[in-house]
Write a protein that holds these residues in place. Sequence first.
Motif, mmCIF file in Angstrom:
data_model
loop_
_atom_site.group_PDB
_atom_site.id
_atom_site.type_symbol
_atom_site.label_atom_id
_atom_site.label_comp_id
_atom_site.label_asym_id
_atom_site.label_seq_id
_atom_site.Cartn_x
_atom_site.Cartn_y
_atom_site.Cartn_z
ATOM 1 N N ALA A 251 0.806 -1.224 0.000
ATOM 2 C CA ALA A 251 0.000 0.000 0.000
ATOM 3 C C ALA A 251 0.841 1.277 0.000
ATOM 4 O O ALA A 251 0.304 2.379 0.121
ATOM 5 C CB ALA A 251 -0.941 -0.022 1.210
ATOM 6 N N CYS A 252 2.158 1.155 -0.111
ATOM 7 C CA CYS A 252 3.005 2.357 -0.161
ATOM 8 C C CYS A 252 2.716 3.139 -1.449
ATOM 9 O O CYS A 252 2.320 2.564 -2.452
ATOM 10 C CB CYS A 252 4.485 1.976 -0.124
ATOM 11 N N HIS A 259 10.840 1.751 2.259
ATOM 12 C CA HIS A 259 10.321 2.016 3.606
ATOM 13 C C HIS A 259 11.347 2.687 4.507
ATOM 14 O O HIS A 259 11.465 2.357 5.683
ATOM 15 C CB HIS A 259 9.802 0.711 4.242
ATOM 16 N N LEU A 260 12.058 3.614 3.913
ATOM 17 C CA LEU A 260 13.104 4.302 4.655
ATOM 18 C C LEU A 260 12.647 5.741 4.935
ATOM 19 O O LEU A 260 12.279 6.045 6.057
ATOM 20 C CB LEU A 260 14.396 4.256 3.829
ATOM 21 N N ASN A 261 12.675 6.583 3.891
ATOM 22 C CA ASN A 261 12.277 7.989 4.070
ATOM 23 C C ASN A 261 11.242 8.427 3.052
ATOM 24 O O ASN A 261 10.954 9.618 2.927
ATOM 25 C CB ASN A 261 13.503 8.898 3.927
ATOM 26 N N GLU A 262 10.686 7.502 2.319
ATOM 27 C CA GLU A 262 9.771 7.878 1.247
ATOM 28 C C GLU A 262 8.458 8.410 1.819
ATOM 29 O O GLU A 262 8.025 7.990 2.887
ATOM 30 C CB GLU A 262 9.459 6.656 0.364
ATOM 31 N N ASP A 264 4.401 8.875 2.248
ATOM 32 C CA ASP A 264 3.261 7.942 2.190
ATOM 33 C C ASP A 264 3.691 6.476 2.212
ATOM 34 O O ASP A 264 3.248 5.670 1.396
ATOM 35 C CB ASP A 264 2.417 8.188 0.933
ATOM 36 N N CYS A 265 4.531 6.156 3.169
ATOM 37 C CA CYS A 265 4.992 4.771 3.301
ATOM 38 C C CYS A 265 4.058 4.022 4.253
ATOM 39 O O CYS A 265 3.950 4.352 5.439
ATOM 40 C CB CYS A 265 6.423 4.750 3.821
ATOM 41 N N ALA A 266 3.383 3.025 3.724
ATOM 42 C CA ALA A 266 2.401 2.276 4.521
ATOM 43 C C ALA A 266 3.070 1.437 5.601
ATOM 44 O O ALA A 266 2.465 1.121 6.636
ATOM 45 C CB ALA A 266 1.569 1.382 3.600
ATOM 46 N N VAL A 267 4.321 1.093 5.366
ATOM 47 C CA VAL A 267 5.043 0.296 6.364
ATOM 48 C C VAL A 267 5.324 1.144 7.605
ATOM 49 O O VAL A 267 5.089 0.718 8.736
ATOM 50 C CB VAL A 267 6.351 -0.272 5.757
ATOM 51 N N LYS A 268 5.798 2.378 7.374
ATOM 52 C CA LYS A 268 6.066 3.252 8.518
ATOM 53 C C LYS A 268 4.787 3.541 9.304
ATOM 54 O O LYS A 268 4.801 3.604 10.526
ATOM 55 C CB LYS A 268 6.732 4.555 8.052
ATOM 56 N N TYR A 281 10.995 -3.857 12.444
ATOM 57 C CA TYR A 281 11.307 -2.753 11.523
ATOM 58 C C TYR A 281 12.754 -2.303 11.715
ATOM 59 O O TYR A 281 13.486 -2.082 10.755
ATOM 60 C CB TYR A 281 10.334 -1.594 11.755
ATOM 61 N N LYS A 282 13.170 -2.251 12.968
ATOM 62 C CA LYS A 282 14.551 -1.858 13.274
ATOM 63 C C LYS A 282 15.537 -2.875 12.676
ATOM 64 O O LYS A 282 16.551 -2.508 12.090
ATOM 65 C CB LYS A 282 14.714 -1.773 14.794
#
Length: 304
Positions: A251-252, A259-262, A264-268, A281-282
Amino acid sequence: MHKGQIIKALSGFYYIKSAEGDIYQTRGRGIFRKENITPLVGDYVEFRFDTKQEGRLEKVLKRKNELIRPAVSNVDLGVIIMSTINPDFSTSLLDRFLVSVENKNIRPIIYITKTDLIDKIKYTEIKRICDQYRMIGYTVILPEHGEKLSQKKLVESLKPFIKEKTVVFIGQSGAGKSTLLNKIDPNLNLKTGATSKSLGRGKHTTRHVELIPVLGGLIADTPGFSAIQFQDITEQELSHYFPEIEEYGKACRFNSCIHLNEPDCAVKKAVDSGKITEYRYKNYLSLLNEIKNRKPNYGKKGEK
Ligand SMILES: Nc1nc2c(ncn2[C@@H]2O[C@H](COP(=O)(O)OP(=O)(O)OP(=O)(O)O)[C@@H](O)[C@H]2O)c(=O)[nH]1
Ligand SMILES: [Mg+2]
Ligand SMILES: [Zn+2]
């Protein structure tokens, strides 16, 4: 020509187990060296023999996969052995093992040892983590707190996974791999070692690699190792080996999101709302960082 699987390589001999379960001592063809073929424990092969002591390994069949440390091929299942303590339980190490196993197309299961050495509080904490891994979809075998496992119970819990499979026991030195195998089959009499008191680490008791017929499958009791390298995993590929990150990542906003600095990152978002645990995640980020920083020449091979 006969067919079988190499279960041991020692002093220039290859020991082959036939489909009937007989063991043959063979030597490789001279041409192997010239053609740069190194037969591996786990290889499916064709061979001839005069007697069980005098055979010749003729052909190594195509491998499904190949581990380097330990050197075993055609592995179906990786049992990742993690101790609760001595050495300490660590999700970051567990995730390294999971990634390295899944990257080789090997199914992992997790087995926790030394539940008799910790107090109830520590046990509850580890149990919570095990449940989180189960939620992601992993199989985790966690014996009861303080439980001295009976052979029968152990066999019942592991046999369904091991039957007819080529299996490696993976884990840090001292985690209890050889101890577990001895408990499954006391006749094996594998050497086990005390963990060093000052370091809480094992002493690399198991040294060579051999496939042992147990529980209807073949198991390699491997020497413990701690340094795993990810030379052939790319940044884009890494999340394939973190199933929940892969799932939320669909869903990003960007397809190429790592999933770093983008934006609308659904993972974050899933980490912020607690749907993905922070430690996973870490651990993901720390592996990502390792991949980013590795030396340029490496890592080309696995790019798809
Ligand atoms: N109390 C307790 N001790 C255990 C358990 N499992 C293993 N140990 C002890 O931990 C030490 C290390 O066990 P090993 O089986 O030699 O460990 P390993 O994983 O084979 O280690 P390497 O061969 O060095 O890779 C031994 O002293 C075992 O007796 C357990 O469930 N409970
Ligand atoms: Mg051992
Ligand atoms: Zn993302």
